[in-house]
Design a protein around this motif. Sequence first.
Motif, mmCIF file in Angstrom:
data_model
loop_
_atom_site.group_PDB
_atom_site.id
_atom_site.type_symbol
_atom_site.label_atom_id
_atom_site.label_comp_id
_atom_site.label_asym_id
_atom_site.label_seq_id
_atom_site.Cartn_x
_atom_site.Cartn_y
_atom_site.Cartn_z
ATOM 1 N N ARG A 2 0.831 -1.217 0.000
ATOM 2 C CA ARG A 2 0.000 0.000 0.000
ATOM 3 C C ARG A 2 0.861 1.260 0.000
ATOM 4 O O ARG A 2 0.452 2.287 -0.535
ATOM 5 N N ASP A 3 2.046 1.200 0.597
ATOM 6 C CA ASP A 3 2.919 2.379 0.598
ATOM 7 C C ASP A 3 3.350 2.754 -0.820
ATOM 8 O O ASP A 3 3.372 3.930 -1.177
ATOM 9 N N ILE A 5 1.735 1.952 -3.561
ATOM 10 C CA ILE A 5 0.514 2.414 -4.228
ATOM 11 C C ILE A 5 0.255 3.878 -3.884
ATOM 12 O O ILE A 5 0.027 4.706 -4.767
ATOM 13 N N ASP A 6 0.306 4.199 -2.598
ATOM 14 C CA ASP A 6 0.040 5.573 -2.167
ATOM 15 C C ASP A 6 1.051 6.556 -2.740
ATOM 16 O O ASP A 6 0.712 7.689 -3.059
ATOM 17 N N ARG A 7 2.283 6.115 -2.865
ATOM 18 C CA ARG A 7 3.334 6.982 -3.393
ATOM 19 C C ARG A 7 3.011 7.417 -4.820
ATOM 20 O O ARG A 7 3.278 8.551 -5.207
ATOM 21 N N ASP A 10 -1.307 8.979 -4.682
ATOM 22 C CA ASP A 10 -1.687 10.122 -3.862
ATOM 23 C C ASP A 10 -0.481 10.787 -3.211
ATOM 24 O O ASP A 10 -0.355 10.804 -1.990
ATOM 25 N N ALA A 13 -1.052 13.344 -0.391
ATOM 26 C CA ALA A 13 -1.517 12.935 0.935
ATOM 27 C C ALA A 13 -0.391 12.940 1.965
ATOM 28 O O ALA A 13 -0.640 12.967 3.162
ATOM 29 N N ARG A 87 1.005 4.309 -12.701
ATOM 30 C CA ARG A 87 -0.262 4.576 -11.995
ATOM 31 C C ARG A 87 -1.299 3.493 -12.293
ATOM 32 O O ARG A 87 -2.044 3.081 -11.408
ATOM 33 N N ARG A 91 -3.057 1.181 -9.475
ATOM 34 C CA ARG A 91 -4.501 1.009 -9.292
ATOM 35 C C ARG A 91 -4.884 -0.473 -9.331
ATOM 36 O O ARG A 91 -5.732 -0.931 -8.561
ATOM 37 N N ASN A 94 -3.779 -2.058 -6.119
ATOM 38 C CA ASN A 94 -4.698 -1.634 -5.068
ATOM 39 C C ASN A 94 -5.976 -2.476 -5.091
ATOM 40 O O ASN A 94 -6.453 -2.936 -4.047
#
Length: 108
Positions: A2-3, A5-7, A10, A13, A87, A91, A94
Amino acid sequence: MRDVIDRLLDPDAVPGTLPPAPGELETLTLQLRGHLALLLPEVEETAKRLPRESIPRYCALACVGEARERLRAEPSRRFGGPAGHARRLARTLNALCDHWEALAVTAP
């Protein structure tokens, strides 16, 4: 997982985070591909243990198919180049993570 993915999905964030540089983007893409390669068979095997008429099974296996297609695809300038490709992989990873978490609760 998830880290990573978030990088990519988003960066706003996390305060003080800049979009990934080209070298970092390549590293993140390789990480995403590795995570997908590890998670794909796990989600597929777990989903196949559910009844054939199960909606979670159908959705998870559809996601597995899409993930395989994303892994075969190459970056394209038409779709955002390497950053757009990364990206899309993020997705997809994710979605696979979401299916994995849901299947862990429902699968026998």
